[in-house]
Design a protein around this motif. Structure first.
Motif, PDB file in Angstrom:
ATOM      1  N   PHE A 245       0.846  -1.186   0.000  1.00 22.31           N
ATOM      2  CA  PHE A 245       0.000   0.000   0.000  1.00 22.31           C
ATOM      3  C   PHE A 245       0.889   1.245   0.000  1.00 22.31           C
ATOM      4  N   LEU A 246       0.284   2.372  -0.242  1.00 24.04           N
ATOM      5  CA  LEU A 246       0.999   3.665  -0.285  1.00 24.04           C
ATOM      6  C   LEU A 246       2.247   3.582  -1.148  1.00 24.04           C
ATOM      7  N   LYS A 247       2.094   2.973  -2.279  1.00 27.35           N
ATOM      8  CA  LYS A 247       3.127   2.862  -3.299  1.00 27.35           C
ATOM      9  C   LYS A 247       4.271   1.948  -2.904  1.00 27.35           C
ATOM     10  N   ASN A 248       4.979   2.222  -1.786  1.00 24.79           N
ATOM     11  CA  ASN A 248       6.183   1.459  -1.458  1.00 24.79           C
ATOM     12  C   ASN A 248       6.141   0.810  -0.084  1.00 24.79           C
ATOM     13  N   SER A 249       5.001   0.792   0.601  1.00 26.28           N
ATOM     14  CA  SER A 249       4.894   0.194   1.924  1.00 26.28           C
ATOM     15  C   SER A 249       4.241  -1.180   1.815  1.00 26.28           C
ATOM     16  N   PHE A 250       4.527  -2.031   2.794  1.00 26.56           N
ATOM     17  CA  PHE A 250       3.945  -3.365   2.780  1.00 26.56           C
ATOM     18  C   PHE A 250       3.740  -3.870   4.207  1.00 26.56           C
ATOM     19  N   LEU A 251       2.741  -4.736   4.349  1.00 25.80           N
ATOM     20  CA  LEU A 251       2.425  -5.402   5.606  1.00 25.80           C
ATOM     21  C   LEU A 251       2.453  -6.898   5.360  1.00 25.80           C
ATOM     22  N   SER A 252       3.258  -7.617   6.163  1.00 28.20           N
ATOM     23  CA  SER A 252       3.405  -9.059   5.995  1.00 28.20           C
ATOM     24  C   SER A 252       2.943  -9.777   7.251  1.00 28.20           C
ATOM     25  N   ASN A 253       2.301 -10.923   7.066  1.00 27.21           N
ATOM     26  CA  ASN A 253       1.828 -11.731   8.186  1.00 27.21           C
ATOM     27  C   ASN A 253       2.069 -13.201   7.904  1.00 27.21           C
ATOM     28  N   ARG A 254       2.364 -13.925   8.970  1.00 22.50           N
ATOM     29  CA  ARG A 254       2.431 -15.380   8.855  1.00 22.50           C
ATOM     30  C   ARG A 254       1.724 -16.002  10.054  1.00 22.50           C
ATOM     31  N   VAL A 255       0.749 -16.860   9.762  1.00 24.68           N
ATOM     32  CA  VAL A 255       0.054 -17.626  10.783  1.00 24.68           C
ATOM     33  C   VAL A 255       0.364 -19.100  10.541  1.00 24.68           C
ATOM     34  N   SER A 256       0.811 -19.773  11.598  1.00 27.96           N
ATOM     35  CA  SER A 256       1.189 -21.172  11.464  1.00 27.96           C
ATOM     36  C   SER A 256       0.585 -21.971  12.612  1.00 27.96           C
ATOM     37  N   TYR A 257       0.009 -23.123  12.268  1.00 25.66           N
ATOM     38  CA  TYR A 257      -0.589 -24.009  13.268  1.00 25.66           C
ATOM     39  C   TYR A 257       0.005 -25.402  13.108  1.00 25.66           C
ATOM     40  N   ARG A 258       0.414 -26.014  14.244  1.00 23.61           N
ATOM     41  CA  ARG A 258       0.972 -27.367  14.210  1.00 23.61           C
ATOM     42  C   ARG A 258       0.318 -28.200  15.303  1.00 23.61           C
ATOM     43  N   TYR A 259      -0.027 -29.447  14.962  1.00 22.94           N
ATOM     44  CA  TYR A 259      -0.649 -30.333  15.940  1.00 22.94           C
ATOM     45  C   TYR A 259      -0.043 -31.727  15.816  1.00 22.94           C
ATOM     46  N   ASN A 260       0.319 -32.303  16.975  1.00 26.90           N
ATOM     47  CA  ASN A 260       0.819 -33.666  17.058  1.00 26.90           C
ATOM     48  C   ASN A 260      -0.147 -34.457  17.928  1.00 26.90           C
ATOM     49  N   SER A 261      -0.695 -35.547  17.395  1.00 24.97           N
ATOM     50  CA  SER A 261      -1.760 -36.270  18.087  1.00 24.97           C
ATOM     51  C   SER A 261      -1.271 -37.071  19.288  1.00 24.97           C
ATOM     52  N   ARG A 262       0.035 -37.308  19.376  1.00 20.39           N
ATOM     53  CA  ARG A 262       0.518 -38.144  20.483  1.00 20.39           C
ATOM     54  C   ARG A 262       1.873 -37.629  20.950  1.00 20.39           C
ATOM     55  N   VAL A 263       1.863 -36.957  22.084  1.00 17.90           N
ATOM     56  CA  VAL A 263       3.098 -36.454  22.662  1.00 17.90           C
ATOM     57  C   VAL A 263       3.119 -36.823  24.138  1.00 17.90           C
ATOM     58  N   GLY A 264       4.275 -36.605  24.765  1.00 19.53           N
ATOM     59  CA  GLY A 264       4.376 -36.857  26.191  1.00 19.53           C
ATOM     60  C   GLY A 264       3.497 -35.918  26.984  1.00 19.53           C
ATOM     61  N   ASP A 265       3.166 -36.328  28.215  1.00 21.19           N
ATOM     62  CA  ASP A 265       2.261 -35.534  29.046  1.00 21.19           C
ATOM     63  C   ASP A 265       2.818 -34.155  29.365  1.00 21.19           C
ATOM     64  N   GLU A 266       4.149 -34.002  29.337  1.00 25.17           N
ATOM     65  CA  GLU A 266       4.764 -32.730  29.699  1.00 25.17           C
ATOM     66  C   GLU A 266       4.895 -31.785  28.512  1.00 25.17           C
ATOM     67  N   PHE A 267       4.398 -32.185  27.356  1.00 21.77           N
ATOM     68  CA  PHE A 267       4.561 -31.378  26.154  1.00 21.77           C
ATOM     69  C   PHE A 267       3.202 -30.935  25.618  1.00 21.77           C
ATOM     70  N   ASP A 268       3.224 -29.809  24.937  1.00 22.37           N
ATOM     71  CA  ASP A 268       2.019 -29.271  24.310  1.00 22.37           C
ATOM     72  C   ASP A 268       1.944 -29.768  22.876  1.00 22.37           C
ATOM     73  N   GLY A 269       0.877 -30.492  22.557  1.00 20.31           N
ATOM     74  CA  GLY A 269       0.777 -31.104  21.242  1.00 20.31           C
ATOM     75  C   GLY A 269       0.447 -30.142  20.128  1.00 20.31           C
ATOM     76  N   ASP A 270      -0.188 -29.006  20.434  1.00 14.89           N
ATOM     77  CA  ASP A 270      -0.519 -28.058  19.374  1.00 14.89           C
ATOM     78  C   ASP A 270       0.083 -26.694  19.701  1.00 14.89           C
ATOM     79  N   ALA A 271       0.324 -25.930  18.668  1.00 14.38           N
ATOM     80  CA  ALA A 271       0.930 -24.613  18.826  1.00 14.38           C
ATOM     81  C   ALA A 271       0.493 -23.725  17.672  1.00 14.38           C
ATOM     82  N   VAL A 272       0.300 -22.450  17.989  1.00 17.86           N
ATOM     83  CA  VAL A 272      -0.086 -21.444  16.995  1.00 17.86           C
ATOM     84  C   VAL A 272       0.952 -20.334  17.019  1.00 17.86           C
ATOM     85  N   PHE A 273       1.448 -19.964  15.833  1.00 16.22           N
ATOM     86  CA  PHE A 273       2.435 -18.897  15.726  1.00 16.22           C
ATOM     87  C   PHE A 273       1.865 -17.765  14.878  1.00 16.22           C
TER      88      PHE A 273
END
Length: 479
Positions: free
Chosen positions: A364-392
């Motif tokens: 926009f505005l000729k030379n400006s830009f806005l960038s975004n990245r959304v990432s989601y990861r899910y593991n169906s079987r992990v140890g009890d001390e770990f988080d199986g899903d994450a959003v970035f």
């Protein structure tokens, strides 16, 4: 013809402390040591000689002999000192763990390749004889000394088809790889540098030989903007070198090395891409499917068993750009993993992992830009001390300066604070969940300037083509 040399020098000091409490044996073993390592550059060298000749014997038939010789010499000194309680210093020399060694590896490899070209078809066969001689001498512990001589023949073949425009490529290949045992795998002396895992080599090891067959296909249907590609691979291993480990009641491990037959694997993938475009719009669709099957043999606690592992992974991506103002890419992948063991010592394992990534850039505005990245990861079987899903969520704001020769941007990483360093690895003998320390939320200011020329050569300045460069800016950083 070429001659290459490489000389290096490495000096290092390290300190190691470990305390091993053997509950079942009701005793405690402490390992408190300092490790000083020296490597003398004048006796550490890598010298190689290569000679190649190509001669066309008659039309489209070529003879290509090759000769390679390599001599690697390494002289190293490693001194281990245990902590002495009386003097409270590291002055108790440990001769069993120390070394003053010279290691020489000489490899000679003559080879001959034949090539024949018939219209769009090319045929190639190659045979090689390799001799590798190893000589290891240790001034402190002579039981480590060994001499090993390995002789083996390898051969390969290839048939390739390529149309005159280069749009279609089909090839069928066969070759061999040789896995020579290392120094530690050959020395019949206990390595007790880790008191919880004692390792002893096997001087009777043979090289592992893998036989590989591959089929590759690629077809670019330029008129329809469609690209199709795929490949299949089969691998069979003879005399594979494996770790043979015994674990006692105190969970101490004792490992040696063995040769085993019966390992094989199959892999394949197919991909299709389709593009639609006009003066302002560009759309790309991509679909891919990967499959892997592996039959692995192992020996643990004197029990020979087989692990059969299957991985299926489809993935899809969609990208859209409009008039150098909007650029969006979406990717989804799903991976199904399954391991089956033919022994009760290990439990069968099955889980899936899915990933979704959305990258966008808005100009926009000729030379400006806005960038975004959304990432989601899910593991169906992990140890009890770990988080199986994450959003970035990463976001960046920037501007192009001076006729696109420079870019100034600020990027915010992990805006939701959900990033983690979790990874799961599955082998034929264990499943491991690991969470590494990583950078979490942070901001980064960057400035990039493109020079018109460097060292007299013109640089590639893209000018007004924003959509291609937009994906590499602020929200597209991989974690």
């Amino acid at each position: 013809m070429s001659l290459g040399t490489d000389f290096s020098k490495t000096d290092s000091d390290s300190q190691k402390y470990s305390k091993n409490i053997l509950v079942n044996s009701d005793k405690t073993v402490i390992q408190d040591q300092i490790n000083t390592t020296y490597s003398n550059s004048s006796n550490s060298s890598d010298i190689s000689f290569n000679a190649f000749w190509s001669k066309e014997l008659f039309t489209n038939f070529r003879l290509m002999p090759r000769y390679k010789a390599t001599v690697i010499t390494t002289k190293s000194e490693k001194y281990i000192y245990d902590f002495d309680d009386a003097s409270e210093e590291y002055n108790d020399f440990n001769e069993l763990l120390s070394s003053d060694s010279k290691y020489v590896t000489t490899t000679l490899r003559p080879a001959l390749k034949l090539r024949y070209q018939y219209k769009e078809l090319r045929f190639e066969v190659e045979g090689a004889y390799t001799n590798t001689y190893r000589d290891y001498e240790d001034e402190l512990v002579t039981a480590r000394d060994f001499k090993a001589d390995f002789d083996y023949l390898t051969y390969s073949g290839r048939v390739r088809y390529r149309d005159e425009n280069g749009y279609k490529n089909i090839s069928l290949e066969y070759d061999q790889n040789v896995d020579l045992p290392s120094v530690g795998q050959l020395q019949p002396v206990e390595n007790v540098s880790n008191i919880t895992h004692v390792i002893v080599g096997n001087p009777l090891l043979k090289p592992g030989i893998s036989h590989n067959a591959r089929f590759q296909y690629q077809n670019n249907l330029a008129y329809n903007n469609i690209n199709i590609s795929g490949n299949l691979r089969a691998q069979f291993i003879k005399d594979k070198i494996i770790n043979s480990t015994i674990t006692d009641a105190d969970l101490n491990r004792y490992t040696t090395y063995s040769n085993i037959d019966g390992d094989y694997s199959y892999t394949g993938n197919v991909a299709v891409s389709k593009s639609y475009f006009n003066r302002k719009t560009n759309i790309n669709l991509n679909a891919r499917f990967n499959a892997n099957y592996k039959n692995s043999l192992s020996i643990q606690n004197d029990v020979k068993f087989t692990a059969k592992t299957t991985v299926l992974k489809p993935s899809f991506s969609f990208s859209y750009s409009y008039d150098n103002k909007v650029d969006v890419t979406t990717t989804y992948s799903y991976s199904q993993n399954k391991s089956i063991y033919d022994t009760d010592a290990f439990n069968d394992n099955s889980y899936f992992v899915q990933n979704l990534d959305i990258n966008s850039n808005v100009f926009f505005l000729k030379n400006s830009f806005l960038s975004n990245r959304v990432s989601y990861r899910y593991n169906s079987r992990v140890g009890d001390e770990f988080d199986g899903d994450a959003v970035f969520l990463n976001a960046g704001l920037g501007v192009e300066l001076w006729d696109n020769k420079a870019t100034l941007s600020v990027v915010a990483y992990d805006m939701l604070g959900k990033n983690n360093g979790y990874r799961r690895s599955v082998t034929e003998t264990y499943i491991q969940d690991v969470e590494n320390k990583i950078l979490e939320q942070y901001f980064m200011l960057t400035f990039v300037y493109k020079f018109g020329s460097f060292a007299g050569q013109k640089m590639n300045v893209q000018g007004k083509n924003r959509s291609g460069g937009g994906r590499s800016r602020g929200g597209s950083r991989r974690n």
